[in-house]
Write an enzyme that holds these catalytic residues in place. Structure first.
Site, PDB file in Angstrom:
ATOM      1  N   GLU A 105      -7.128  -0.158   1.535  1.00  8.40           N
ATOM      2  CA  GLU A 105      -8.371  -0.670   0.946  1.00  8.40           C
ATOM      3  C   GLU A 105      -8.256  -0.692  -0.570  1.00  8.40           C
ATOM      4  O   GLU A 105      -7.715   0.229  -1.179  1.00  8.40           O
ATOM      5  CB  GLU A 105      -9.545   0.212   1.377  1.00  8.40           C
ATOM      6  CG  GLU A 105     -10.904  -0.280   0.921  1.00  8.40           C
ATOM      7  CD  GLU A 105     -12.034   0.568   1.510  1.00  8.40           C
ATOM      8  OE1 GLU A 105     -13.128   0.559   0.919  1.00  8.40           O
ATOM      9  OE2 GLU A 105     -11.823   1.236   2.554  1.00  8.40           O
ATOM     10  N   ASP A 107     -10.853  -1.356  -3.787  1.00  6.12           N
ATOM     11  CA  ASP A 107     -12.299  -1.388  -4.004  1.00  6.12           C
ATOM     12  C   ASP A 107     -12.726  -1.706  -5.418  1.00  6.12           C
ATOM     13  O   ASP A 107     -12.228  -1.113  -6.384  1.00  6.12           O
ATOM     14  CB  ASP A 107     -12.906  -0.002  -3.709  1.00  6.12           C
ATOM     15  CG  ASP A 107     -12.883   0.376  -2.250  1.00  6.12           C
ATOM     16  OD1 ASP A 107     -12.754  -0.509  -1.405  1.00  6.12           O
ATOM     17  OD2 ASP A 107     -13.010   1.578  -1.976  1.00  6.12           O
ATOM     18  N   GLU A 109     -16.632  -1.276  -6.758  1.00  3.28           N
ATOM     19  CA  GLU A 109     -18.015  -0.928  -6.450  1.00  3.28           C
ATOM     20  C   GLU A 109     -18.778  -0.841  -7.768  1.00  3.28           C
ATOM     21  O   GLU A 109     -18.356  -0.136  -8.689  1.00  3.28           O
ATOM     22  CB  GLU A 109     -18.110   0.394  -5.689  1.00  3.28           C
ATOM     23  CG  GLU A 109     -17.574   0.304  -4.262  1.00  3.28           C
ATOM     24  CD  GLU A 109     -17.749   1.601  -3.490  1.00  3.28           C
ATOM     25  OE1 GLU A 109     -18.357   1.566  -2.411  1.00  3.28           O
ATOM     26  OE2 GLU A 109     -17.275   2.650  -3.988  1.00  3.28           O
TER      27      GLU A 109
END
Length: 298
Positions: A105, A107, A109
Site C-alpha cells: 500500500e 498512501d 492521507e
C-alpha cells in the site's frame, strides 16, 4: 560505485527490461470509464459528463471509489480540491493498495484542520502487510482554494510521492539489502472521505464539528501511465496505434530517478515542511530504527 549500489542498479535494469513492452496509458479524463463508486449510498457523485467526481461525508457515512483497473508499476496523478473550512477530524485518502493479508500500500492521507490552520499530508508505505513508515508534511499552500496535483510514481527503483510536481518523499528499493519492496502484487487506486476524529487532528484532541457537514472533496483529471494487470496477466503489451508515444512515456516513468533538481526539491520540502518522520523516532523504535532508515546506497 559501492557493492550495494551496484546490486540495486543491476536489479533495476533487469526489472525494467522485463517490463519493456508492458505499458498502457489510462488518461480518459472520464470517471465513468476509470473508476467505480464503491460506497457511500449516493454521497459520491460523478458530474459534468464524467469530468468531475465529489466525495461527501456526513454524520451517517462517508464515501469512496476505486479504479476499475489493477496496476503493476506506474505514474498516477489526481487533481484534488480538499474539504474547505473547519474540516477537523476529516480525512481524504488517495492511495494504491493490493489485496490479501500481506498487502502492499502507498498512501496519501490529508488530515483536516480548524479553519485557518494548515492541512497535514500523511504518507505511509506498506510492504507485505507491514506499515509503520509514516512521514507527515504541512502543505505550503491552501489545498481547499483550488485543485492541486498529487502523484505517486511507483517503478522498480523507488516510490516517489509528489505534490504539484515537487517530490516530498522517496522510498527506495532496498530489497537486496533485506528491505521488502512492493514489486509483485498488483494494486488498485482507491480514494475515500471519512471521519477519523479519534486521531486525525492534533492526535484526536479536535473532534469533527458535524454542524459543518456535509464535507466535500472534489477530484478531476485522473491519469495512470501504468502497466495494467488483468486475470493474472499484464494487458499492457496489447498493440496500440499510438505505440510510439506510449513507448516514450514508458521510458520516462519506468526508469525515472530523481535528478539533481528533484533531489534539491525533496530536501527543500523535507527541511521546511516535514512534521513527522518515522526514521528519526527513536522512542517509537527503542530497539533500533527500521533497516531502510539506517542503510546507505551512496
Amino acid at each position: 560505485m559501492s557493492d550495494s549500489k551496484m546490486v540495486l542498479f543491476i536489479v533495476s535494469l533487469f526489472l525494467i527490461s522485463s517490463l519493456s513492452h508492458n505499458i498502457a496509458v489510462i488518461a480518459n479524463d472520464n470517471f465513468y470509464q476509470d473508476v467505480d463508486i464503491t460506497w457511500g449510498n449516493g454521497r459520491a457523485m460523478i458530474l459534468k459528463h464524467g469530468k468531475l467526481l465529489t466525495l461527501s461525508l456526513d454524520q451517517a457515512s462517508g464515501s469512496g471509489f476505486q479504479s476499475k483497473n489493477d496496476f503493476i508499476y506506474g505514474k498516477f496523478d489526481m487533481k484534488i480540491k480538499l474539504v474547505p473550512g473547519n474540516s477537523a477530524g476529516v480525512v481524504t485518502a488517495y492511495y494504491l493498495r493490493s489485496q490479501g493479508s500481506m498487502w502492499d500500500e502507498l498512501d496519501f492521507e490529508f488530515l483536516g484542520n480548524l479553519s485557518g490552520e494548515p492541512y497535514i499530508v500523511h504518507t505511509n508505505v506498506y510492504t507485505q502487510g507491514n506499515g509503520n513508515r509514516e512521514q507527515q508534511f504541512y502543505l505550503w499552500f491552501d489545498p481547499t482554494a483550488k485543485f492541486h496535483t498529487y502523484s505517486i510514481l511507483w517503478n522498480p527503483g523507488h516510490v516517489v510521492f509528489s505534490v504539484d510536481g515537487k517530490p516530498i518523499r522517496e522510498f527506495k528499493n532496498l530489497e537486496p539489502l533485506g528491505v521488502p519492496y512492493p514489486k509483485s502484487q498488483p494494486m488498485r487506486i482507491y480514494s475515500s472521505l471519512w471521519n477519523a476524529d479519534d486521531w486525525a487532528t492534533r492526535g484526536g484532541l479536535v473532534k469533527t464539528n458535524w454542524s459543518e457537514a456535509p464535507f466535500i472533496s472534489t477530484f478531476r483529471d485522473f491519469g495512470a501511465n501504468a502497466c495494467v494487470w488483468s486475470n493474472g496477466v499484464s494487458s499492457c503489451n496489447v498493440t496500440s496505434s499510438n505505440s510510439s508515444s506510449i513507448a516514450g512515456d514508458r521510458r520516462e516513468w519506468l526508469s525515472q530517478e530523481l535528478d539533481s533538481t528533484g533531489q534539491k526539491s525533496l530536501k527543500w520540502v523535507q527541511k521546511k515542511y516535514m512534521v513527522y518522520n518515522y526514521c528519526t523516532d527513536t522512542k517509537r523504535f527503542p530497539e533500533g530504527l527500521p533497516l531502510e532508515c539506517t542503510v546507505t546506497t551512496k
